[in-house]
Scaffold this motif. Structure first.
Motif, PDB file in Angstrom:
ATOM      1  N   HIS A   1       0.862  -1.353   0.071  1.00 55.14           N
ATOM      2  CA  HIS A   1       0.006  -0.021  -0.055  1.00 55.14           C
ATOM      3  C   HIS A   1       1.002   1.413   0.023  1.00 55.14           C
ATOM      4  N   GLU A   2       1.977   1.102   0.282  1.00 50.53           N
ATOM      5  CA  GLU A   2       2.827   2.413   0.317  1.00 50.53           C
ATOM      6  C   GLU A   2       3.086   3.176  -0.918  1.00 50.53           C
ATOM      7  N   PRO A   3       3.159   4.329  -0.917  1.00 52.24           N
ATOM      8  CA  PRO A   3       3.104   4.958  -2.392  1.00 52.24           C
ATOM      9  C   PRO A   3       4.367   4.572  -3.338  1.00 52.24           C
ATOM     10  N   ASN A   4       3.962   3.986  -4.583  1.00 50.14           N
ATOM     11  CA  ASN A   4       5.013   3.603  -5.501  1.00 50.14           C
ATOM     12  C   ASN A   4       5.700   2.352  -5.344  1.00 50.14           C
ATOM     13  N   ALA A   5       5.076   1.330  -4.307  1.00 51.00           N
ATOM     14  CA  ALA A   5       5.529   0.125  -3.877  1.00 51.00           C
ATOM     15  C   ALA A   5       5.572  -0.582  -5.043  1.00 51.00           C
ATOM     16  N   SER A   6       6.556  -1.374  -5.100  1.00 53.20           N
ATOM     17  CA  SER A   6       6.797  -2.287  -6.342  1.00 53.20           C
ATOM     18  C   SER A   6       6.837  -3.641  -5.802  1.00 53.20           C
ATOM     19  N   PHE A   7       6.784  -4.650  -6.503  1.00 52.14           N
ATOM     20  CA  PHE A   7       7.298  -5.994  -6.363  1.00 52.14           C
ATOM     21  C   PHE A   7       8.761  -6.332  -6.573  1.00 52.14           C
ATOM     22  N   PHE A   8       9.573  -6.371  -5.597  1.00 49.36           N
ATOM     23  CA  PHE A   8      10.802  -5.958  -5.570  1.00 49.36           C
ATOM     24  C   PHE A   8      11.523  -4.543  -6.225  1.00 49.36           C
ATOM     25  N   ASP A   9      12.541  -4.572  -6.059  1.00 53.80           N
ATOM     26  CA  ASP A   9      13.381  -3.029  -6.840  1.00 53.80           C
ATOM     27  C   ASP A   9      13.456  -3.286  -8.159  1.00 53.80           C
ATOM     28  N   GLY A  10      12.760  -2.317  -8.704  1.00 53.21           N
ATOM     29  CA  GLY A  10      12.612  -2.328 -10.297  1.00 53.21           C
ATOM     30  C   GLY A  10      11.523  -3.085 -10.824  1.00 53.21           C
ATOM     31  N   GLY A  11      10.747  -3.720  -9.696  1.00 50.76           N
ATOM     32  CA  GLY A  11       9.626  -4.584 -10.409  1.00 50.76           C
ATOM     33  C   GLY A  11       8.591  -3.843 -10.530  1.00 50.76           C
ATOM     34  N   GLU A  12       7.219  -4.384 -10.931  1.00 52.04           N
ATOM     35  CA  GLU A  12       6.012  -3.649 -11.204  1.00 52.04           C
ATOM     36  C   GLU A  12       5.300  -3.287 -10.058  1.00 52.04           C
ATOM     37  N   ARG A  13       4.914  -1.963 -10.194  1.00 52.96           N
ATOM     38  CA  ARG A  13       4.275  -1.338  -8.935  1.00 52.96           C
ATOM     39  C   ARG A  13       3.053  -2.126  -8.699  1.00 52.96           C
ATOM     40  N   PHE A  14       2.739  -2.174  -7.489  1.00 49.96           N
ATOM     41  CA  PHE A  14       1.378  -3.198  -7.117  1.00 49.96           C
ATOM     42  C   PHE A  14       0.184  -2.320  -7.560  1.00 49.96           C
ATOM     43  N   ASP A  15       0.311  -1.048  -7.696  1.00 42.51           N
ATOM     44  CA  ASP A  15      -1.223  -0.353  -8.041  1.00 42.51           C
ATOM     45  C   ASP A  15      -1.273  -0.605  -9.431  1.00 42.51           C
ATOM     46  N   VAL A  16      -0.027  -0.602 -10.180  1.00 48.11           N
ATOM     47  CA  VAL A  16      -0.318  -1.081 -11.556  1.00 48.11           C
ATOM     48  C   VAL A  16      -0.896  -2.315 -11.888  1.00 48.11           C
TER      49      VAL A  16
ATOM     50  N   ALA B   1     -10.402  -3.006   0.214  1.00 46.23           N
ATOM     51  CA  ALA B   1      -9.423  -2.635   1.281  1.00 46.23           C
ATOM     52  C   ALA B   1      -8.131  -2.133   0.513  1.00 46.23           C
ATOM     53  N   ASP B   2      -7.216  -1.543   1.347  1.00 42.18           N
ATOM     54  CA  ASP B   2      -5.902  -1.090   0.950  1.00 42.18           C
ATOM     55  C   ASP B   2      -4.986  -2.324   0.316  1.00 42.18           C
ATOM     56  N   LEU B   3      -4.288  -2.117  -0.694  1.00 43.65           N
ATOM     57  CA  LEU B   3      -3.260  -3.071  -1.096  1.00 43.65           C
ATOM     58  C   LEU B   3      -2.580  -3.773  -0.081  1.00 43.65           C
ATOM     59  N   ASN B   4      -2.215  -3.430   1.008  1.00 42.67           N
ATOM     60  CA  ASN B   4      -1.583  -3.966   2.110  1.00 42.67           C
ATOM     61  C   ASN B   4      -2.401  -5.319   2.689  1.00 42.67           C
ATOM     62  N   ALA B   5      -3.753  -5.238   2.348  1.00 43.07           N
ATOM     63  CA  ALA B   5      -4.694  -6.319   2.813  1.00 43.07           C
ATOM     64  C   ALA B   5      -4.263  -7.568   2.151  1.00 43.07           C
ATOM     65  N   SER B   6      -3.497  -7.566   1.033  1.00 39.01           N
ATOM     66  CA  SER B   6      -3.176  -8.293   0.018  1.00 39.01           C
ATOM     67  C   SER B   6      -2.424  -9.726   1.035  1.00 39.01           C
ATOM     68  N   ALA B   7      -1.411  -9.083   1.998  1.00 37.66           N
ATOM     69  CA  ALA B   7      -0.732  -9.912   2.792  1.00 37.66           C
ATOM     70  C   ALA B   7      -1.638 -10.930   3.505  1.00 37.66           C
ATOM     71  N   SER B   8      -2.603 -10.588   4.050  1.00 40.91           N
ATOM     72  CA  SER B   8      -3.578 -11.700   4.829  1.00 40.91           C
ATOM     73  C   SER B   8      -4.275 -12.550   3.901  1.00 40.91           C
ATOM     74  N   PHE B   9      -4.517 -12.504   2.839  1.00 39.72           N
ATOM     75  CA  PHE B   9      -5.230 -13.401   2.034  1.00 39.72           C
ATOM     76  C   PHE B   9      -4.445 -14.562   1.178  1.00 39.72           C
ATOM     77  N   GLU B  10      -4.553 -15.738   2.278  1.00 41.15           N
ATOM     78  CA  GLU B  10      -3.507 -16.906   1.719  1.00 41.15           C
ATOM     79  C   GLU B  10      -4.224 -17.235   0.596  1.00 41.15           C
ATOM     80  N   GLN B  11      -3.203 -17.836  -0.371  1.00 37.23           N
ATOM     81  CA  GLN B  11      -3.717 -18.523  -1.824  1.00 37.23           C
ATOM     82  C   GLN B  11      -2.822 -19.518  -2.030  1.00 37.23           C
ATOM     83  N   ASP B  12      -3.312 -20.688  -1.321  1.00 37.02           N
ATOM     84  CA  ASP B  12      -2.568 -22.132  -1.428  1.00 37.02           C
ATOM     85  C   ASP B  12      -2.788 -22.446  -2.886  1.00 37.02           C
ATOM     86  N   THR B  13      -1.428 -23.406  -3.228  1.00 37.38           N
ATOM     87  CA  THR B  13      -1.510 -23.750  -4.866  1.00 37.38           C
ATOM     88  C   THR B  13      -2.592 -24.503  -5.036  1.00 37.38           C
TER      89      THR B  13
END
Length: 242
Positions: free
Chosen positions: A123-138, A178-190
């Motif tokens: 949920h942080e501004p411009n947070a990305s999936f690893f450095d140089g990765g895709e932004r979560f909001d995108v 919810a904000d994007l940081n809620a994504s940490a709570s949603f388990e998605q087992d394979t």
């Protein structure tokens, strides 16, 4: 327009995560391309179990992200349909969050812990999936666009969508406003299944989402009660039995 029986404007999406894969397989490590990951025997069994559970649904539409692991999972599910199976389509907007580069870590455990941390800060501004990765909001924007476009299509009531852990997590956050940081709570087992309903109202030539309803989350047909499944989904995908 076609909607779920007994309703006047409701459609259902069975949103799955692909079955188990090994991102440390020789094929992936040598190529440094996780897009090449394929289902393991465990992943095939998970997809087949999901297919048995969904065998009587009768999907009007079936979509995968197009990556090998989601294509294979969707094919196993559709092969177990007791009714005429939908033709599988692919939508790259549902591909997993892009890390920007191949991620090299000393151990599976270190990678799992690092990935978990990424979602906690989504949920942080411009947070990305690893450095140089895709932004979560995108990633959220493109995946929601794919779902909205699906819901705007006429003449269907039930759809199968096979995507990925990260994309599913942020879509579930969107489902409950919810904000994007809620994504940490949603388990998605394979191989899991989420059941999402949408109440729609006419909006010109298309539909407008009036209400988003979560019916079920993270169902795992090969083990509904999750007995012995004590690892988090991000831990389990990188776990290796000794």
């Amino acid at each position: 327009m076609v909607f779920l029986p007994g309703t006047t404007g409701r459609r259902r999406i069975y949103l799955m995560r692909h079955g188990h894969v090994d991102y440390f397989s020789k094929e992936v490590v040598d190529s440094k391309d996780p897009r090449l990951a394929r289902l393991t025997p465990q992943g095939i069994a998970q997809a087949q179990a999901a297919g048995e559970a969904l065998s009587d649904i009768g999907f009007d539409i079936a979509i995968s992200s197009g990556l090998r692991r989601t294509r294979e999972t969707a094919e196993h599910v559709l092969n177990r349909q007791n009714v005429s199976a939908a033709q599988l389509e692919h939508d790259p907007r549902l591909e997993e969050l892009h890390s920007g580069q191949y991620i090299e870590f000393e151990s599976r455990e270190q990678l799992a812990a690092t990935m978990t941390f990424q979602f906690e800060n989504a949920h942080e501004p411009n947070a990305s999936f690893f450095d140089g990765g895709e932004r979560f909001d995108v990633a959220l924007e493109r995946s929601v666009e794919a779902i909205r476009d699906l819901l705007s299509r006429p003449n269907w009531a039930t759809a199968l969508v096979v995507a990925h852990e990260g994309i599913n997590r942020i879509l579930l956050s969107w489902m409950c406003h919810a904000d994007l940081n809620a994504s940490a709570s949603f388990e998605q087992d394979t191989g899991c299944i989420n059941i999402l309903d949408f109440d729609l109202i006419p909006d010109g030539d298309s539909n407008k989402i009036e209400r988003r309803i979560i019916k079920s989350i993270n169902l795992t047909p090969e083990n509904y009660l999750k007995h012995g499944m004590n690892l988090r989904s991000l831990e389990a995908i990188f776990h290796r039995e000794d």
